[in-house]
Design a protein around this motif. Structure first.
Motif, PDB file in Angstrom:
ATOM      1  N   SER A  93       0.842  -1.199   0.000  1.00  0.00           N
ATOM      2  CA  SER A  93       0.000   0.000   0.000  1.00  0.00           C
ATOM      3  C   SER A  93       0.872   1.241   0.000  1.00  0.00           C
ATOM      4  O   SER A  93       1.908   1.294   0.662  1.00  0.00           O
ATOM      5  CB  SER A  93      -0.887   0.039   1.242  1.00  0.00           C
ATOM      6  OG  SER A  93      -1.868  -0.937   1.179  1.00  0.00           O
ATOM      7  N   VAL A  95       0.254   5.618   0.147  1.00  0.00           N
ATOM      8  CA  VAL A  95      -0.694   6.714   0.312  1.00  0.00           C
ATOM      9  C   VAL A  95       0.035   8.005   0.002  1.00  0.00           C
ATOM     10  O   VAL A  95       1.051   8.321   0.628  1.00  0.00           O
ATOM     11  CB  VAL A  95      -1.280   6.753   1.740  1.00  0.00           C
ATOM     12  CG1 VAL A  95      -2.173   7.968   1.917  1.00  0.00           C
ATOM     13  CG2 VAL A  95      -2.056   5.481   2.036  1.00  0.00           C
ATOM     14  N   ALA A 108      -9.958  12.627   1.179  1.00  0.00           N
ATOM     15  CA  ALA A 108      -9.362  11.308   1.372  1.00  0.00           C
ATOM     16  C   ALA A 108     -10.487  10.328   1.636  1.00  0.00           C
ATOM     17  O   ALA A 108     -11.629  10.725   1.859  1.00  0.00           O
ATOM     18  CB  ALA A 108      -8.388  11.328   2.548  1.00  0.00           C
ATOM     19  N   ALA A 112      -7.332   6.421   5.670  1.00  0.00           N
ATOM     20  CA  ALA A 112      -6.549   7.659   5.604  1.00  0.00           C
ATOM     21  C   ALA A 112      -7.368   8.843   6.111  1.00  0.00           C
ATOM     22  O   ALA A 112      -6.864   9.680   6.871  1.00  0.00           O
ATOM     23  CB  ALA A 112      -6.069   7.914   4.181  1.00  0.00           C
ATOM     24  N   ALA A 126      -5.383  13.373  -0.272  1.00  0.00           N
ATOM     25  CA  ALA A 126      -4.769  12.062  -0.101  1.00  0.00           C
ATOM     26  C   ALA A 126      -5.297  11.111  -1.157  1.00  0.00           C
ATOM     27  O   ALA A 126      -6.460  11.174  -1.547  1.00  0.00           O
ATOM     28  CB  ALA A 126      -5.064  11.507   1.287  1.00  0.00           C
ATOM     29  N   SER A 128      -5.007   6.896  -2.089  1.00  0.00           N
ATOM     30  CA  SER A 128      -4.513   5.571  -1.747  1.00  0.00           C
ATOM     31  C   SER A 128      -4.128   4.852  -3.030  1.00  0.00           C
ATOM     32  O   SER A 128      -4.915   4.745  -3.956  1.00  0.00           O
ATOM     33  CB  SER A 128      -5.595   4.786  -0.998  1.00  0.00           C
ATOM     34  OG  SER A 128      -5.148   3.486  -0.736  1.00  0.00           O
ATOM     35  N   VAL A 137      -3.223   0.486   4.549  1.00  0.00           N
ATOM     36  CA  VAL A 137      -3.463   1.899   4.226  1.00  0.00           C
ATOM     37  C   VAL A 137      -3.254   2.755   5.474  1.00  0.00           C
ATOM     38  O   VAL A 137      -2.647   3.832   5.410  1.00  0.00           O
ATOM     39  CB  VAL A 137      -4.873   2.099   3.625  1.00  0.00           C
ATOM     40  CG1 VAL A 137      -5.213   3.573   3.515  1.00  0.00           C
ATOM     41  CG2 VAL A 137      -4.968   1.434   2.268  1.00  0.00           C
ATOM     42  N   THR A 141      -0.400   5.574   5.794  1.00  0.00           N
ATOM     43  CA  THR A 141      -0.749   6.960   6.122  1.00  0.00           C
ATOM     44  C   THR A 141       0.109   7.459   7.280  1.00  0.00           C
ATOM     45  O   THR A 141       0.658   8.566   7.231  1.00  0.00           O
ATOM     46  CB  THR A 141      -2.238   7.081   6.478  1.00  0.00           C
ATOM     47  OG1 THR A 141      -3.017   6.588   5.387  1.00  0.00           O
ATOM     48  CG2 THR A 141      -2.632   8.514   6.763  1.00  0.00           C
TER      49      THR A 141
END
Length: 188
Positions: A93, A95, A108, A112, A126, A128, A137, A141
């Motif tokens: 992941s 971000v 977002a 997040a 933001a 992802s 995630v 973050t």
């Protein structure tokens, strides 16, 4: 998911990000338990995430809240946004976090959004990227938020003056936020 503040005395913004039922296969069948992913923030730049498992949902949430409270970190901010653009990574992941102009809000989704709002960040963009797993995630973050470099650190590394490398508006916002934190720390 939802904002949760069971302790009305608690000064923290406590949010449940995800609850999941998991199973362990044993000789007699399956044993079910629950995992909880939560974030806890003070709304003024401190935030932490917690992940715990228990046989009942409330117990899992409480354990995760306790873990999150012990793992809170101070996030560097410039006013109501982050200092600079950064990509946080955890496993597969990623971000991407970008500072935003005042009044933009938190753009977002998912984990997040919950973390950014709990931290007190009001203006940020933001995105992802990669794996959408909530726990990854959330950790990505946090990695992005903690990976920010403060303007004075960057200036020291480059051997230059802070005023030469950071835009004046960002520097002023950063300094006012740090002054407010120092003042609040002196009072409390």
């Amino acid at each position: 998911m939802a904002r949760q503040n069971r302790n009305q005395d608690s000064p923290y913004d406590e949010r449940v990000i995800q609850i999941n039922r998991v199973a362990k296969v044993v000789k007699g069948g399956r044993r079910f338990s629950f995992t909880a992913l939560v974030c806890v923030g003070d709304g003024e730049g401190k935030v932490g995430i917690g992940y715990a498992k228990a046989s009942e949902v409330p117990a899992a949430i409480q354990k995760a809240m306790d873990i999150a409270r012990t793992r809170m970190h101070l996030i560097p901010m410039a006013g109501n946004t982050i200092i600079h653009e950064i990509i946080g990574v955890h496993d597969s992941s990623r971000v991407m976090l970008k500072p935003a102009a005042p009044g933009t809000g938190v753009i977002a989704g998912g984990a997040a959004r919950q973390i950014l709002e709990s931290a007190g960040i009001k203006d940020v963009l933001a995105k992802s990227l990669g794996s959408p797993t909530h726990i990854n995630v959330a950790k990505a973050t946090m990695d992005g938020l903690l990976g920010q470099r403060r303007p004075d650190e960057v200036a020291k590394l480059r051997g230059q003056n802070v005023d030469d490398i950071v835009p004046p508006a960002v520097l002023a916002s950063y300094r006012s936020t740090e002054a407010l934190r120092a003042h609040a720390k002196a009072e409390g």
